[in-house]
Motif scaffolding. Sequence first.
Motif, short mmCIF file in Angstrom:
data_model
loop_
_atom_site.label_atom_id
_atom_site.label_comp_id
_atom_site.label_asym_id
_atom_site.label_seq_id
_atom_site.Cartn_x
_atom_site.Cartn_y
_atom_site.Cartn_z
N ILE A 6 121.81 49.73 -17.87
CA ILE A 6 120.41 49.56 -18.30
C ILE A 6 120.19 48.21 -18.95
O ILE A 6 119.23 47.50 -18.64
CB ILE A 6 120.01 50.69 -19.29
CG1 ILE A 6 120.31 52.05 -18.68
CG2 ILE A 6 118.56 50.53 -19.72
CD1 ILE A 6 119.22 52.67 -17.88
N LEU A 7 121.09 47.80 -19.85
CA LEU A 7 120.90 46.52 -20.54
C LEU A 7 121.34 45.36 -19.65
O LEU A 7 121.04 44.21 -19.94
CB LEU A 7 121.69 46.49 -21.85
CG LEU A 7 121.31 47.57 -22.86
CD1 LEU A 7 122.12 47.41 -24.14
CD2 LEU A 7 119.82 47.53 -23.19
N VAL A 65 118.10 56.61 -13.42
CA VAL A 65 116.95 56.53 -14.33
C VAL A 65 115.94 55.54 -13.75
O VAL A 65 116.31 54.43 -13.40
CB VAL A 65 117.40 56.06 -15.73
CG1 VAL A 65 116.20 55.82 -16.64
CG2 VAL A 65 118.34 57.08 -16.35
N GLN A 124 113.55 52.65 -13.20
CA GLN A 124 113.56 51.39 -13.91
C GLN A 124 112.35 51.23 -14.83
O GLN A 124 112.46 50.63 -15.89
CB GLN A 124 113.57 50.25 -12.90
CG GLN A 124 114.47 49.13 -13.30
CD GLN A 124 114.65 48.17 -12.16
OE1 GLN A 124 115.02 48.55 -11.07
NE2 GLN A 124 114.36 46.92 -12.42
N GLU A 125 111.21 51.76 -14.37
CA GLU A 125 109.98 51.61 -15.17
C GLU A 125 110.22 52.16 -16.56
O GLU A 125 109.71 51.63 -17.55
CB GLU A 125 108.81 52.37 -14.52
CG GLU A 125 108.31 51.79 -13.20
CD GLU A 125 109.34 51.89 -12.09
OE1 GLU A 125 110.15 52.84 -12.12
OE2 GLU A 125 109.36 51.01 -11.21
N SER A 174 113.04 52.44 -18.39
CA SER A 174 113.80 51.58 -19.30
C SER A 174 113.01 50.33 -19.66
O SER A 174 113.09 49.83 -20.77
CB SER A 174 115.16 51.21 -18.70
OG SER A 174 115.13 51.35 -17.32
N GLU A 175 112.23 49.85 -18.70
CA GLU A 175 111.43 48.66 -19.00
C GLU A 175 110.36 49.00 -20.02
O GLU A 175 110.11 48.23 -20.94
CB GLU A 175 110.80 48.12 -17.73
CG GLU A 175 111.83 47.42 -16.87
CD GLU A 175 111.26 46.98 -15.55
OE1 GLU A 175 110.03 47.05 -15.38
OE2 GLU A 175 112.06 46.58 -14.69
N GLY A 188 111.69 48.89 -23.29
CA GLY A 188 111.90 47.52 -23.76
C GLY A 188 110.61 46.87 -24.18
O GLY A 188 110.54 46.18 -25.19
N VAL A 189 109.54 47.11 -23.41
CA VAL A 189 108.26 46.47 -23.69
C VAL A 189 107.66 46.99 -24.99
O VAL A 189 107.08 46.26 -25.78
CB VAL A 189 107.27 46.70 -22.52
CG1 VAL A 189 105.87 46.23 -22.88
CG2 VAL A 189 107.77 45.95 -21.29
N LEU A 219 118.09 54.03 -26.41
CA LEU A 219 119.21 54.87 -26.00
C LEU A 219 119.09 56.24 -26.67
O LEU A 219 119.19 57.28 -26.02
CB LEU A 219 120.54 54.21 -26.37
CG LEU A 219 121.81 55.04 -26.13
CD1 LEU A 219 121.98 55.35 -24.65
CD2 LEU A 219 123.05 54.32 -26.63
#
Lengths: 274, 315
Positions: free
Chosen positions: A95-96, A162, A164-165, A167-168, A171-172, A181
């Motif tokens: 993920i990172l 997972v 991607q949207e 995890s992004e 982040g956003v 996490l």
Amino acid sequence: MQTTTRQQLPGIVLMIAAMLFSIIPLLSMFSAALQPQGTVPVGISWPADPQWHNFVDAWNAANITTLLGSSSLIVLGVVPALVIISTMAAYAITILNIPLGRILFLLLLAGLTLPFELTIIPLYQQIQDMGLLNNRVGLILPLIALNLPFAVFWMRAHFLTVPQELSEAAGVDGAGSWNALRHIHIPLAGPALASLALLTFLSTWNQFLLTIVLIQDAEKRTMAGALQAFVGQYSTDVVLLNAGALLIMAPVIVVFLLLQRHFVKALLQGATKG
Amino acid sequence: MTSTNTAVTSGAGARLPRSRKRRAGFSRSQGARWTGWWFAVPALVMYAVFVIRPVASSVQISFYDWDGFGPSTWVGLDNYRRVFTDPELLATIGNAFFLIIFFTAVPVVMGLIIAALMREIKGRVFGATARTLLFLPQIIPGAAAAIAWTWMYSRDGVVNQFLSSIGLESFTRAWLGDFDWALPAVGFIGTWLSTGLCTLLLMAGIGKIDGSLYEAARLDGANFLQQTRSVTLPGLKQELGVCVTITIIAALAAFDVVFLSTQGGPGRSTMVPGVEIYRLGFVENQLGLASALAVVLAILVLLVVGPLQRVFKER
């Protein structure tokens, strides 16, 4: 797909044969374990007068109470730590997307086919230098490390699914990696984490080679490792030996039967993930 | 299975899927990506200390003559020369390869036959029972399987009981004490350990094959064998790869089962690399030679398992 039962018959016959084949060795131990002590049992036969107290004697002879405690301690030392650090590492790699993460992953992947035999001699020296020989900590630490390749591989396979949207978005929102996490990925990974815990419980509980090398006292070992000492003591007493060996197997079988559905899923997935 | 891992995946040695490319527009700064390393540090440290370091030491020790206590002498490739020229040591490697027949070939073929004939298990109770029983050998410790089979193979055990009951009295023997039969007998324990797992894996795989493929093959007039060759085998590539990989590793690195059933005997007829490494390292105190044999074993596993990944690459 309609296959008539008649067409399936050969398959069913073979399947039943395979089922019998799987269970017969255990049944034969059971039948031997119920014979009067001091007799020489023969094959599989239902004893005329089953001696259930043999299991009580074997429980005491094999020191099962102590061993249950010892094995549980080792499992508790290995499984949670392994699940946590492998999840963190897989999260970082997947993920990172950390720089050089692929190199780290390849390094771990190389450990997947590593025969444990390659590590035991230096490990013995190393654990001795650390003053941890014959101490459960000295077995727990290498076991965590040796199971890492599989565990990271497993969790990485989960994280790749997972979206991607998600995890992004985390982040956003400015949620730190740690919070993302904890609050987003861990709750989602529940089933994957549970299966991993089951599989590593199994491999720890059944660990034999490392146990007999690193721990001298039978009562500090895993159940599987303790068998070696037990066989040494009772090799000529067929009745007690079989009763004791059955007791040593019993905990995994009980856990397996209780969590059967999860186990089957985990074992099948564990084999084909990737 | 040296229950090292009930599962080694088909990914071992396979080419890795590309790591996910992040979409432009969301790129965290380089700095932020490096901080992510903190998450990987605990795993990396544990792995470095308890796996990488011992493996490196093993390689190092393999170039020395060392008893584990006193001074060590550099002997270069001498230990390796012994591994490849000493008939006793070579025989252990031969035995490991012989075990592959029993650990891998027989279970995979049996599993394939059952899976192809049944395709799917009808009936909930039957299915659950089948799964439970077939998985049992996988979940009990290999050490315990050795005890069970030592008793099965004994003079008064079930194997001889069965042979007598079908009139093969003359064929009964103390299987694990017989120079010719001990190794196949030990191998057969491996067959018992893997058959259920392979059967269930292949059945799960067959369940995923699109039924219309069989339909089409049947319409083309393909019989059962042709269907198996054209639909089942290609569709099961991945599962077959997994079964073959896991069981070959189990055969080559076998320890628990051999150690507790025969200790490598009678004579050295069932001595395998795993038990020999233990013996040389902890009984004979020949750490250099033991390490060289261990390095050779690890390389053999890679040489055998690596190319297989290519053969079974995903469809």
